[in-house]
Design a protein around this motif. Sequence first.
Motif, PDB file in Angstrom:
ATOM      1  N   UNK A 140       0.838  -1.211   0.000  1.00 20.83           N
ATOM      2  CA  UNK A 140       0.000   0.000   0.000  1.00 20.83           C
ATOM      3  C   UNK A 140       0.869   1.255   0.000  1.00 20.83           C
ATOM      4  N   UNK A 141       1.910   1.224   0.813  1.00 23.91           N
ATOM      5  CA  UNK A 141       2.832   2.366   0.892  1.00 23.91           C
ATOM      6  C   UNK A 141       3.486   2.606  -0.460  1.00 23.91           C
ATOM      7  N   UNK A 142       3.908   1.513  -1.122  1.00 21.77           N
ATOM      8  CA  UNK A 142       4.536   1.621  -2.439  1.00 21.77           C
ATOM      9  C   UNK A 142       3.586   2.232  -3.461  1.00 21.77           C
ATOM     10  N   UNK A 143       2.337   1.787  -3.446  1.00 20.78           N
ATOM     11  CA  UNK A 143       1.371   2.295  -4.419  1.00 20.78           C
ATOM     12  C   UNK A 143       1.096   3.777  -4.205  1.00 20.78           C
ATOM     13  N   UNK A 170       4.434  10.567  -5.946  1.00 21.76           N
ATOM     14  CA  UNK A 170       5.744  11.129  -6.311  1.00 21.76           C
ATOM     15  C   UNK A 170       6.216  10.697  -7.702  1.00 21.76           C
ATOM     16  N   UNK A 171       5.575   9.711  -8.272  1.00 22.11           N
ATOM     17  CA  UNK A 171       5.859   9.312  -9.644  1.00 22.11           C
ATOM     18  C   UNK A 171       7.273   8.829  -9.884  1.00 22.11           C
ATOM     19  N   UNK A 172       7.774   9.127 -11.093  1.00 25.59           N
ATOM     20  CA  UNK A 172       9.059   8.597 -11.553  1.00 25.59           C
ATOM     21  C   UNK A 172      10.220   8.949 -10.629  1.00 25.59           C
ATOM     22  N   UNK A 198      12.646   3.993  -4.735  1.00 24.08           N
ATOM     23  CA  UNK A 198      12.073   3.768  -3.406  1.00 24.08           C
ATOM     24  C   UNK A 198      10.830   2.889  -3.473  1.00 24.08           C
ATOM     25  N   UNK A 199       9.906   3.182  -4.407  1.00 23.47           N
ATOM     26  CA  UNK A 199       8.684   2.382  -4.421  1.00 23.47           C
ATOM     27  C   UNK A 199       8.911   0.992  -5.001  1.00 23.47           C
ATOM     28  N   UNK A 200       9.887   0.844  -5.907  1.00 22.49           N
ATOM     29  CA  UNK A 200      10.206  -0.511  -6.398  1.00 22.49           C
ATOM     30  C   UNK A 200      10.690  -1.379  -5.236  1.00 22.49           C
ATOM     31  N   UNK A 229       9.578  -3.179 -14.520  1.00 20.93           N
ATOM     32  CA  UNK A 229       9.814  -2.718 -15.888  1.00 20.93           C
ATOM     33  C   UNK A 229      10.233  -1.250 -15.898  1.00 20.93           C
ATOM     34  N   UNK A 230       9.528  -0.441 -15.131  1.00 23.62           N
ATOM     35  CA  UNK A 230       9.862   0.984 -15.087  1.00 23.62           C
ATOM     36  C   UNK A 230      11.228   1.203 -14.438  1.00 23.62           C
ATOM     37  N   UNK A 231      11.521   0.403 -13.424  1.00 24.75           N
ATOM     38  CA  UNK A 231      12.809   0.473 -12.722  1.00 24.75           C
ATOM     39  C   UNK A 231      13.959   0.203 -13.705  1.00 24.75           C
ATOM     40  N   UNK A 232      13.787  -0.791 -14.562  1.00 24.69           N
ATOM     41  CA  UNK A 232      14.798  -1.122 -15.566  1.00 24.69           C
ATOM     42  C   UNK A 232      14.889  -0.021 -16.625  1.00 24.69           C
ATOM     43  N   UNK A 233      13.735   0.505 -17.059  1.00 20.66           N
ATOM     44  CA  UNK A 233      13.718   1.569 -18.063  1.00 20.66           C
ATOM     45  C   UNK A 233      14.433   2.826 -17.570  1.00 20.66           C
ATOM     46  N   UNK A 234      14.388   3.038 -16.269  1.00 18.93           N
ATOM     47  CA  UNK A 234      15.062   4.197 -15.684  1.00 18.93           C
ATOM     48  C   UNK A 234      16.548   3.943 -15.429  1.00 18.93           C
ATOM     49  N   UNK A 235      17.060   2.842 -16.000  1.00 16.54           N
ATOM     50  CA  UNK A 235      18.487   2.481 -15.927  1.00 16.54           C
ATOM     51  C   UNK A 235      18.944   2.177 -14.507  1.00 16.54           C
ATOM     52  N   UNK A 236      18.023   1.659 -13.689  1.00 16.26           N
ATOM     53  CA  UNK A 236      18.378   1.312 -12.314  1.00 16.26           C
ATOM     54  C   UNK A 236      18.853  -0.135 -12.196  1.00 16.26           C
TER      55      UNK A 236
END
Length: 272
Positions: A114-117, A123-125, A130-132, A159-166
């Motif tokens: 819930x906290x992650x969502x 806070x978005x991108x 942190x949320x991943x 997927x978004x975490x990888x796209x952001x080069x993390x």
Amino acid sequence: IGMAIMVTALAVSANAQKMGKTPEDSVKCIENLSLYQESYKMKNYADAYGPWKELLTYCPGYSKNIYIRGGNILKNMIANAKTGEEQQKYIDELMNMYDLRIQYFGEEALNKARKAMDLEQLRGAAAVEEYYKLYEDAVKVGGESLEASYIYKFFEATIFYVHEKKAEATLIIDNYDLASTLLEKALKAEPAKKEEIQTAIANVEAAFSPYASCEQLVEIFGKKYEASPNDLELIKKISNLLESKGCTKTDLFFNTTEKLHAMEPSPESAYM
């Protein structure tokens, strides 16, 4: 009113831990409980905010309802904040509230999800790392018992975490494998939630489809296999995934299944 507060405080002082740590804290809780409830019932969240914060200070373990309603109060304060700085203050308070809720009422996996969502939405991108990590912790702690929709959100965040080069693209494959396995286990364990779980499975498959071509899988796993050609678990994962996605005519499938059969021969490995 003063007499009523004193009488009530005396009544609860013998069991003060349920309200506050001391009888004095319990009196503060009683005073603020009534104020917060009245304002909340009238949907006057701005007026409920002050006494609600006092409850978290003096009796954070009194009731789970404080946290359920607290989420609504803080999200209203966030939406109506006049400055970015004020908004960030309330977001921080919301995140801290989840930590307190876990401390006093458990349900770690669910509340981390819930906290992650909430963090993702608010806070978005900028907060992807942190949320991943929060989704990842929720999945590790909750396993297949975590709500199916949050398992899907974990994979979407991957997927978004990888796209952001993390992280490397192999993380998408690893977490697809993890999410799929957990959802399949959940489907067997909770047939009553079949529709909800099947929706999450379909969502995971749809999100994974751009990475599921044979070319993509060979590109992602080829380097990993070359780096660790004797890693039995990796070899099993590669050969099974390539087979499940119909990539059996690739050199990588031949090489990994040949190696698997040499390392751990079985009728299945011989057939593959």
